[in-house]
Structures are given as structure tokens and as C-alpha cells.
Design an enzyme around this catalytic site. Sequence first.
Site, PDB file in Angstrom:
ATOM      1  N   GLY A  15       7.578   1.060 -31.287  1.00 47.91           N
ATOM      2  CA  GLY A  15       8.415   1.661 -32.319  1.00 47.91           C
ATOM      3  C   GLY A  15       8.463   0.902 -33.622  1.00 47.91           C
ATOM      4  O   GLY A  15       9.426   1.039 -34.383  1.00 47.91           O
ATOM      5  N   ASN A  17       6.659   1.510 -36.194  1.00 52.71           N
ATOM      6  CA  ASN A  17       6.615   2.517 -37.268  1.00 52.71           C
ATOM      7  C   ASN A  17       7.939   3.264 -37.376  1.00 52.71           C
ATOM      8  O   ASN A  17       8.372   3.604 -38.481  1.00 52.71           O
ATOM      9  CB  ASN A  17       5.451   3.486 -37.060  1.00 52.71           C
ATOM     10  CG  ASN A  17       4.150   2.891 -37.541  1.00 52.71           C
ATOM     11  OD1 ASN A  17       3.895   2.824 -38.739  1.00 52.71           O
ATOM     12  ND2 ASN A  17       3.338   2.407 -36.616  1.00 52.71           N
ATOM     13  N   MET A  93       1.482   8.882 -27.724  1.00 55.29           N
ATOM     14  CA  MET A  93       0.129   8.809 -27.167  1.00 55.29           C
ATOM     15  C   MET A  93      -0.167  10.015 -26.265  1.00 55.29           C
ATOM     16  O   MET A  93      -0.489   9.864 -25.087  1.00 55.29           O
ATOM     17  CB  MET A  93      -0.046   7.486 -26.418  1.00 55.29           C
ATOM     18  CG  MET A  93       0.235   6.265 -27.274  1.00 55.29           C
ATOM     19  SD  MET A  93      -0.591   6.276 -28.878  1.00 55.29           S
ATOM     20  CE  MET A  93      -2.041   5.341 -28.471  1.00 55.29           C
ATOM     21  N   ARG A  94      -0.075  11.191 -26.865  1.00 48.67           N
ATOM     22  CA  ARG A  94      -0.237  12.419 -26.085  1.00 48.67           C
ATOM     23  C   ARG A  94      -0.687  13.522 -27.030  1.00 48.67           C
ATOM     24  O   ARG A  94      -0.212  13.591 -28.170  1.00 48.67           O
ATOM     25  CB  ARG A  94       1.149  12.742 -25.512  1.00 48.67           C
ATOM     26  CG  ARG A  94       1.229  13.865 -24.537  1.00 48.67           C
ATOM     27  CD  ARG A  94       2.624  13.892 -23.924  1.00 48.67           C
ATOM     28  NE  ARG A  94       2.869  12.721 -23.097  1.00 48.67           N
ATOM     29  CZ  ARG A  94       2.383  12.548 -21.864  1.00 48.67           C
ATOM     30  NH1 ARG A  94       1.690  13.498 -21.299  1.00 48.67           N
ATOM     31  NH2 ARG A  94       2.622  11.437 -21.195  1.00 48.67           N
ATOM     32  N   LEU A  95      -1.599  14.371 -26.561  1.00 49.94           N
ATOM     33  CA  LEU A  95      -2.031  15.505 -27.393  1.00 49.94           C
ATOM     34  C   LEU A  95      -0.909  16.533 -27.473  1.00 49.94           C
ATOM     35  O   LEU A  95      -0.283  16.853 -26.462  1.00 49.94           O
ATOM     36  CB  LEU A  95      -3.257  16.167 -26.763  1.00 49.94           C
ATOM     37  CG  LEU A  95      -4.630  15.682 -27.183  1.00 49.94           C
ATOM     38  CD1 LEU A  95      -5.697  16.502 -26.465  1.00 49.94           C
ATOM     39  CD2 LEU A  95      -4.824  15.759 -28.687  1.00 49.94           C
ATOM     40  N   HIS A 112      -2.715   6.897 -37.533  1.00 49.48           N
ATOM     41  CA  HIS A 112      -3.741   6.397 -36.613  1.00 49.48           C
ATOM     42  C   HIS A 112      -4.377   5.136 -37.210  1.00 49.48           C
ATOM     43  O   HIS A 112      -4.709   5.104 -38.393  1.00 49.48           O
ATOM     44  CB  HIS A 112      -4.808   7.481 -36.401  1.00 49.48           C
ATOM     45  CG  HIS A 112      -5.834   7.087 -35.388  1.00 49.48           C
ATOM     46  ND1 HIS A 112      -5.582   7.116 -34.028  1.00 49.48           N
ATOM     47  CD2 HIS A 112      -7.102   6.632 -35.528  1.00 49.48           C
ATOM     48  CE1 HIS A 112      -6.660   6.693 -33.380  1.00 49.48           C
ATOM     49  NE2 HIS A 112      -7.590   6.391 -34.261  1.00 49.48           N
TER      50      HIS A 112
HETATM   51  C1  GAR Z   1       0.419   2.489 -34.250  1.00 50.19           C
HETATM   52  O1  GAR Z   1      -0.488   1.492 -34.645  1.00 50.19           O
HETATM   53  C2  GAR Z   1      -0.189   3.865 -34.429  1.00 50.19           C
HETATM   54  O2  GAR Z   1      -1.073   3.930 -35.513  1.00 50.19           O
HETATM   55  C3  GAR Z   1      -0.912   4.052 -33.112  1.00 50.19           C
HETATM   56  O3  GAR Z   1      -0.024   3.522 -32.166  1.00 50.19           O
HETATM   57  C4  GAR Z   1       0.666   2.415 -32.743  1.00 50.19           C
HETATM   58  C5  GAR Z   1       2.140   2.529 -32.397  1.00 50.19           C
HETATM   59  O4  GAR Z   1       2.812   1.366 -32.752  1.00 50.19           O
HETATM   60  N1  GAR Z   1      -1.214   5.425 -32.868  1.00 50.19           N
HETATM   61  C6  GAR Z   1      -2.342   5.862 -32.310  1.00 50.19           C
HETATM   62  O5  GAR Z   1      -3.212   5.124 -31.894  1.00 50.19           O
HETATM   63  C7  GAR Z   1      -2.462   7.391 -32.227  1.00 50.19           C
HETATM   64  N2  GAR Z   1      -3.749   7.788 -31.801  1.00 50.19           N
HETATM   65  P1  GAR Z   1       4.401   1.346 -32.899  1.00 50.19           P
HETATM   66  O6  GAR Z   1       4.969   1.892 -31.582  1.00 50.19           O
HETATM   67  O7  GAR Z   1       4.723  -0.102 -33.049  1.00 50.19           O
HETATM   68  O8  GAR Z   1       4.779   2.173 -34.081  1.00 50.19           O
END
Ligand code: GAR
Length: 193
Positions: A15, A17, A93-95, A112
Site C-alpha cells: 500500500g 501507492n 494483482m488481479r485481472l 505498473h
Molecule cells: C507497485 O509497484 C505497482 O506498480 C505494482 O505493484 C506495486 C504495489 O506496491 N503493480 C503491478 O505490478 C501491476 N501489474 P504498493 O502496494 O506498495 O503500492
Amino acid sequence: MKDKAQLAVFASGTGSNYDAIDRAIKQGELDAEVAILVCDRPGAQVIEKAEQNKVATFVFNPKDYQTKTDFEAEIAKQLREVKVDWIVLAGYMRLVGPTLLSAYQGKMINIHPSLLPAFPGLDAIGQALQAGVKVSGVTIHYVDQGMDTGKIIAQQPVKIEEDMTREGLQCKLQEVEHMLYPKTIQQLIKEGE
Ligand code: GAR
């Protein structure tokens, strides 16, 4: 109608982001509210972060539902109740399936950690290091039915230094993510007004 854009943040993990979005809102850089956090992993760290901020959460285990349509119908109901304008995927992490896609077409975005279309899917950072590219980066895009395939909204490159570790690259990419995501969400909100 509420005057601030109402966001649903979807996350599965740490989390960071989510935190960056929350921070930008508190600092007045993002004119929005997080109406709800949706999380498909009970126990994920992001849940505690949202709860500390008194943000509503919908946490579910996909295994408790027979199909994706079933759990997405429940999510859609929760989002309608809090009148969500935008779905912001932040490490979800899911479509996403047709139930949510049709309800929020053009109003769902994802971040991404690569310069798409390079290195979609899982472990984009590992894929970039394995390929030996000198530049990777961050992409923000609209969500469609594919894996990280929707129309690109914003990108920022990150240089991969010689001997850079996985942790080092992840740290640099996340720094960029935490700045670029709130900024891009703000631009989209303003364009839609
Ligand atoms: C982030 O780096 C995001 O870009 C990636 O998961 C991470 C989540 O981090 N997303 C993907 O790879 C989507 N395909 P967070 O939970 O610390 O925000």
C-alpha cells in the site's frame, strides 16, 4: 453530488501507492477523497493503513466466491453505495473482469512498474533486470480486459545503473510512482470537470 472526486483504491499488498495518494490529498495536491479501499487479500498491510485513516474498506477472499463475476458484483454494489467516480488500481494483482470494466469504462486506471508494453504482468522489475535493459520506468494506463494493455496515460523512465540491485531499482521506481500517480489522478480529475 459530492464536490470532490470519490476514489476507490484497489490494492493487494503493502500500500505504498495508497499512502502516496492519501498524502497528496492531505497536502492539498490532489482534490479527491478515498471513498473506499478494496482489497482481495485479508491481512494485507494496506488494510491497516486505510483503517488508520478511517477509510471504509471492503476486504474479501476470492475463494469465498464461486466466480469472479460474483465477487465483482459485490464490489460494484459497495462502490455504488459510496458513489465512486474513479477506480485506482494500486498494486491490485488481479485481472479485472467485465462486471467492473463495463460499469467503470474509462474511469479505471492502473500503475505498473515498467515502460509498457515492455514487461507486463507479474514481477516487471525482475523481468527488466533479467532482460538487461538500461532503462525501465513507470506507466499509468487505463484498464481494459488485458494484462497491463490499456491505453497509456503517463510514463516516466528510470535509468538502470550498472550493478543495480533489485531493491535499489524497486526503490527508485516507487519514488517515481509515488509522485506520478497522484499527479496523474489530479490531471484526469481536472480534465473531467
Ligand atoms: C507497485 O509497484 C505497482 O506498480 C505494482 O505493484 C506495486 C504495489 O506496491 N503493480 C503491478 O505490478 C501491476 N501489474 P504498493 O502496494 O506498495 O503500492
